[in-house]
Enzyme design. Structure first.
Site, PDB file in Angstrom:
ATOM      1  N   LYS A 188       9.113  -8.786   2.032  1.00 17.40           N
ATOM      2  CA  LYS A 188       8.387  -9.051   3.289  1.00 17.40           C
ATOM      3  C   LYS A 188       7.099  -8.235   3.342  1.00 17.40           C
ATOM      4  O   LYS A 188       6.043  -8.741   3.682  1.00 17.40           O
ATOM      5  CB  LYS A 188       9.266  -8.710   4.511  1.00 17.40           C
ATOM      6  CG  LYS A 188      10.600  -9.443   4.552  1.00 17.40           C
ATOM      7  CD  LYS A 188      11.408  -9.088   5.791  1.00 17.40           C
ATOM      8  CE  LYS A 188      11.867  -7.649   5.861  1.00 17.40           C
ATOM      9  NZ  LYS A 188      12.862  -7.272   4.826  1.00 17.40           N
ATOM     10  N   ARG A 224      12.238   1.484  -5.834  1.00 19.61           N
ATOM     11  CA  ARG A 224      10.967   1.463  -5.079  1.00 19.61           C
ATOM     12  C   ARG A 224      10.450   2.871  -4.804  1.00 19.61           C
ATOM     13  O   ARG A 224      11.196   3.776  -4.446  1.00 19.61           O
ATOM     14  CB  ARG A 224      11.156   0.732  -3.750  1.00 19.61           C
ATOM     15  CG  ARG A 224       9.901   0.862  -2.865  1.00 19.61           C
ATOM     16  CD  ARG A 224       9.917  -0.029  -1.692  1.00 19.61           C
ATOM     17  NE  ARG A 224      11.058   0.188  -0.835  1.00 19.61           N
ATOM     18  CZ  ARG A 224      11.362  -0.599   0.186  1.00 19.61           C
ATOM     19  NH1 ARG A 224      10.611  -1.641   0.460  1.00 19.61           N
ATOM     20  NH2 ARG A 224      12.404  -0.340   0.926  1.00 19.61           N
ATOM     21  N   ARG A 244      11.604   6.283  -0.131  1.00 15.20           N
ATOM     22  CA  ARG A 244      12.008   6.179   1.272  1.00 15.20           C
ATOM     23  C   ARG A 244      13.407   6.748   1.446  1.00 15.20           C
ATOM     24  O   ARG A 244      14.271   6.529   0.617  1.00 15.20           O
ATOM     25  CB  ARG A 244      11.982   4.701   1.709  1.00 15.20           C
ATOM     26  CG  ARG A 244      10.767   4.359   2.544  1.00 15.20           C
ATOM     27  CD  ARG A 244      10.592   2.886   2.720  1.00 15.20           C
ATOM     28  NE  ARG A 244      11.713   2.231   3.401  1.00 15.20           N
ATOM     29  CZ  ARG A 244      11.706   0.960   3.787  1.00 15.20           C
ATOM     30  NH1 ARG A 244      10.633   0.216   3.568  1.00 15.20           N
ATOM     31  NH2 ARG A 244      12.738   0.425   4.387  1.00 15.20           N
ATOM     32  N   ARG A 262      15.643  -9.107  14.221  1.00 13.60           N
ATOM     33  CA  ARG A 262      16.717  -8.751  13.291  1.00 13.60           C
ATOM     34  C   ARG A 262      18.089  -9.052  13.854  1.00 13.60           C
ATOM     35  O   ARG A 262      19.091  -8.774  13.206  1.00 13.60           O
ATOM     36  CB  ARG A 262      16.624  -7.264  13.002  1.00 13.60           C
ATOM     37  CG  ARG A 262      15.995  -6.956  11.665  1.00 13.60           C
ATOM     38  CD  ARG A 262      15.909  -5.462  11.555  1.00 13.60           C
ATOM     39  NE  ARG A 262      16.049  -4.991  10.227  1.00 13.60           N
ATOM     40  CZ  ARG A 262      15.031  -4.716   9.424  1.00 13.60           C
ATOM     41  NH1 ARG A 262      13.801  -4.955   9.794  1.00 13.60           N
ATOM     42  NH2 ARG A 262      15.241  -4.209   8.242  1.00 13.60           N
ATOM     43  N   ARG A 294      22.392  -0.922   4.560  1.00  5.74           N
ATOM     44  CA  ARG A 294      21.351  -1.832   5.081  1.00  5.74           C
ATOM     45  C   ARG A 294      21.685  -3.279   4.755  1.00  5.74           C
ATOM     46  O   ARG A 294      21.486  -4.175   5.581  1.00  5.74           O
ATOM     47  CB  ARG A 294      19.992  -1.465   4.487  1.00  5.74           C
ATOM     48  CG  ARG A 294      19.389  -0.223   5.123  1.00  5.74           C
ATOM     49  CD  ARG A 294      18.331   0.381   4.238  1.00  5.74           C
ATOM     50  NE  ARG A 294      17.181  -0.457   4.048  1.00  5.74           N
ATOM     51  CZ  ARG A 294      16.335  -0.325   3.016  1.00  5.74           C
ATOM     52  NH1 ARG A 294      16.543   0.598   2.093  1.00  5.74           N
ATOM     53  NH2 ARG A 294      15.277  -1.102   2.927  1.00  5.74           N
TER      54      ARG A 294
HETATM   55  P1  AP5 Z   1       9.083  -4.963  -0.177  1.00  3.94           P
HETATM   56  O1  AP5 Z   1       7.922  -5.881  -0.101  1.00  3.94           O
HETATM   57  O2  AP5 Z   1       8.875  -3.558   0.233  1.00  3.94           O
HETATM   58  O3  AP5 Z   1      10.351  -5.600   0.573  1.00  3.94           O
HETATM   59  P2  AP5 Z   1      10.712  -5.654   2.109  1.00  3.94           P
HETATM   60  O4  AP5 Z   1      11.333  -6.991   2.343  1.00  3.94           O
HETATM   61  O5  AP5 Z   1       9.550  -5.270   2.949  1.00  3.94           O
HETATM   62  O6  AP5 Z   1      11.860  -4.553   2.132  1.00  3.94           O
HETATM   63  P3  AP5 Z   1      12.117  -3.366   3.165  1.00  3.94           P
HETATM   64  O7  AP5 Z   1      13.013  -2.412   2.462  1.00  3.94           O
HETATM   65  O8  AP5 Z   1      10.861  -2.839   3.727  1.00  3.94           O
HETATM   66  O9  AP5 Z   1      12.909  -4.146   4.253  1.00  3.94           O
HETATM   67  P4  AP5 Z   1      13.833  -3.578   5.322  1.00  3.94           P
HETATM   68  O10 AP5 Z   1      14.022  -4.772   6.145  1.00  3.94           O
HETATM   69  O11 AP5 Z   1      15.065  -2.934   4.830  1.00  3.94           O
HETATM   70  O12 AP5 Z   1      13.031  -2.334   5.901  1.00  3.94           O
HETATM   71  P5  AP5 Z   1      12.177  -2.143   7.223  1.00  3.94           P
HETATM   72  O13 AP5 Z   1      11.106  -1.204   6.900  1.00  3.94           O
HETATM   73  O14 AP5 Z   1      11.863  -3.431   7.839  1.00  3.94           O
HETATM   74  O15 AP5 Z   1       9.619  -5.005  -1.678  1.00  3.94           O
HETATM   75  C1  AP5 Z   1      10.700  -4.190  -2.104  1.00  3.94           C
HETATM   76  C2  AP5 Z   1      10.493  -3.752  -3.555  1.00  3.94           C
HETATM   77  O16 AP5 Z   1      10.485  -4.902  -4.406  1.00  3.94           O
HETATM   78  C3  AP5 Z   1       9.166  -3.032  -3.829  1.00  3.94           C
HETATM   79  O17 AP5 Z   1       9.363  -2.043  -4.791  1.00  3.94           O
HETATM   80  C4  AP5 Z   1       8.250  -4.145  -4.345  1.00  3.94           C
HETATM   81  O18 AP5 Z   1       7.243  -3.643  -5.181  1.00  3.94           O
HETATM   82  C5  AP5 Z   1       9.248  -5.017  -5.108  1.00  3.94           C
HETATM   83  N1  AP5 Z   1       8.877  -6.436  -5.114  1.00  3.94           N
HETATM   84  C6  AP5 Z   1       8.358  -7.170  -4.085  1.00  3.94           C
HETATM   85  N2  AP5 Z   1       8.151  -8.444  -4.459  1.00  3.94           N
HETATM   86  C7  AP5 Z   1       8.565  -8.527  -5.769  1.00  3.94           C
HETATM   87  C8  AP5 Z   1       8.612  -9.593  -6.722  1.00  3.94           C
HETATM   88  N3  AP5 Z   1       8.198 -10.823  -6.403  1.00  3.94           N
HETATM   89  N4  AP5 Z   1       9.101  -9.313  -7.955  1.00  3.94           N
HETATM   90  C9  AP5 Z   1       9.540  -8.062  -8.268  1.00  3.94           C
HETATM   91  N5  AP5 Z   1       9.511  -7.014  -7.409  1.00  3.94           N
HETATM   92  C10 AP5 Z   1       9.028  -7.252  -6.181  1.00  3.94           C
HETATM   93  O19 AP5 Z   1      13.243  -1.420   8.186  1.00  3.94           O
HETATM   94  C11 AP5 Z   1      13.679  -0.111   7.932  1.00  3.94           C
HETATM   95  C12 AP5 Z   1      14.600   0.343   9.055  1.00  3.94           C
HETATM   96  O20 AP5 Z   1      13.882   0.356  10.302  1.00  3.94           O
HETATM   97  C13 AP5 Z   1      15.824  -0.530   9.339  1.00  3.94           C
HETATM   98  O21 AP5 Z   1      16.898  -0.226   8.476  1.00  3.94           O
HETATM   99  C14 AP5 Z   1      16.107  -0.192  10.801  1.00  3.94           C
HETATM  100  O22 AP5 Z   1      16.760   1.042  10.914  1.00  3.94           O
HETATM  101  C15 AP5 Z   1      14.718  -0.049  11.383  1.00  3.94           C
HETATM  102  N6  AP5 Z   1      14.218  -1.337  11.919  1.00  3.94           N
HETATM  103  C16 AP5 Z   1      13.150  -2.057  11.446  1.00  3.94           C
HETATM  104  N7  AP5 Z   1      12.984  -3.158  12.166  1.00  3.94           N
HETATM  105  C17 AP5 Z   1      13.955  -3.177  13.105  1.00  3.94           C
HETATM  106  C18 AP5 Z   1      14.318  -4.085  14.125  1.00  3.94           C
HETATM  107  N8  AP5 Z   1      13.637  -5.226  14.331  1.00  3.94           N
HETATM  108  N9  AP5 Z   1      15.380  -3.772  14.912  1.00  3.94           N
HETATM  109  C19 AP5 Z   1      16.077  -2.651  14.721  1.00  3.94           C
HETATM  110  N10 AP5 Z   1      15.802  -1.749  13.765  1.00  3.94           N
HETATM  111  C20 AP5 Z   1      14.742  -2.001  12.962  1.00  3.94           C
HETATM  112 MG    MG Z   2       9.121  -3.700   4.297  1.00  2.00          MG
END
Ligand code: AP5
Ligand code: MG
Length: 217
Positions: free
Chosen positions: A14, A128, A161, A89, A172
């Site tokens: 994402k 990552r 992270r 979410r 997660r």
């Molecule tokens: P990346 O692009 O970083 O993936 P992502 O989908 O953004 O993954 P996140 O870990 O950021 O998602 P998340 O939903 O767990 O975390 P968030 O920050 O939202 O890619 C991941 C890796 O893969 C990277 O190394 C990248 O280089 C690699 N990659 C990407 N594309 C690739 C490809 N095509 N081929 C190969 N490699 C590739 O949330 C974190 C925390 O915040 C949650 O756990 C929760 O506690 C809180 N939170 C956030 N939003 C909410 C909400 N709406 N409600 C409640 N709590 C929330």
């Molecule tokens: Mg992300």
């Protein structure tokens, strides 16, 4: 107007895709995870509250996150559209978003569901590394920086992270499966969900997403 939800499991891409799409459409990428992490870093009241949930891979409470997003999408830079990354979410967040968007006289164009199998998600998240300053993403095996621990782009420190440790990754993914995955059906029923294969080159996936967005406009 281009109002898009980027949907997918932790590690689906994402953040990576959001960056490309935000540049292409010149609309802000609103990542709730990034906003929360900035609050944790700055030790704000919100950040202190959110940290314990984030560190164990749980969702931060709806009251905190929903208000944050609603305020954000009303800002002037969202007039031409926005990309939501990591929100909604759960069903409750989706319902509030739906009502807010309607009240604003807008509508979600489509929900881009980036689909990646579990094994690959674990691989991506485990390796990552992120730049502390510019947020650029690396992977210890697939895309390591030229100099260990240092960002190629801005020379700042690269870190892991807190929630990318093995146990937290599992937590997660479980939260995703139980609380977030039901949104796939929720948006399919509204005919908004578009499945995108998240395996392949980053630019190739961006191309597929752009095609999907254009056909939903
Ligand atoms: P990346 O692009 O970083 O993936 P992502 O989908 O953004 O993954 P996140 O870990 O950021 O998602 P998340 O939903 O767990 O975390 P968030 O920050 O939202 O890619 C991941 C890796 O893969 C990277 O190394 C990248 O280089 C690699 N990659 C990407 N594309 C690739 C490809 N095509 N081929 C190969 N490699 C590739 O949330 C974190 C925390 O915040 C949650 O756990 C929760 O506690 C809180 N939170 C956030 N939003 C909410 C909400 N709406 N409600 C409640 N709590 C929330
Ligand atoms: Mg992300």
């Amino acid at each position: 107007m281009t109002d898009i939800i980027l949907f997918g499991a932790p590690g689906a891409g994402k953040g990576t895709q959001g960056k490309n799409l935000s540049e292409k459409y010149r609309i802000p990428q609103i990542s709730t995870g990034d906003i929360l992490r900035a609050n944790v870093k700055n030790k704000t009241a919100l950040g202190l509250k959110a940290k314990e949930f984030m560190d164990k891979g749980a969702l931060v409470s709806d009251d905190v996150v929903v208000g944050m997003v609603i305020d954000r999408i009303k800002e002037p830079d969202c007039e031409k559209g926005f990309l939501l990354d990591g929100f909604p979410r759960n069903i409750r967040q989706a319902d509030v978003l739906d009502a807010t968007i309607k009240a604003m006289g807008r509508k979600i164009d489509c929900v881009i569901g980036i689909e990646v199998e579990r094994k690959e998600l674990v691989r991506r998240l485990g390796g990552r590394r992120v730049c502390r300053k510019c947020g650029d993403n690396y992977h210890t095996i697939f895309s390591p920086p030229i100099n260990m621990g240092i960002c190629d782009k801005c020379g700042s420190e690269i870190y892991q992270r807190e929630d990318d440790k093995e146990d937290t990754i599992e937590a997660r993914l479980k939260v995703y499966e139980e609380e977030t995955f039901p949104l796939v059906d929720y948006y399919k029923k509204k005919a908004l969900y578009v499945a995108i294969d998240g395996i392949g080159g980053v630019d190739q996936i961006t191309g597929a997403i752009v095609k999907a967005i254009e056909s939903h406009k």
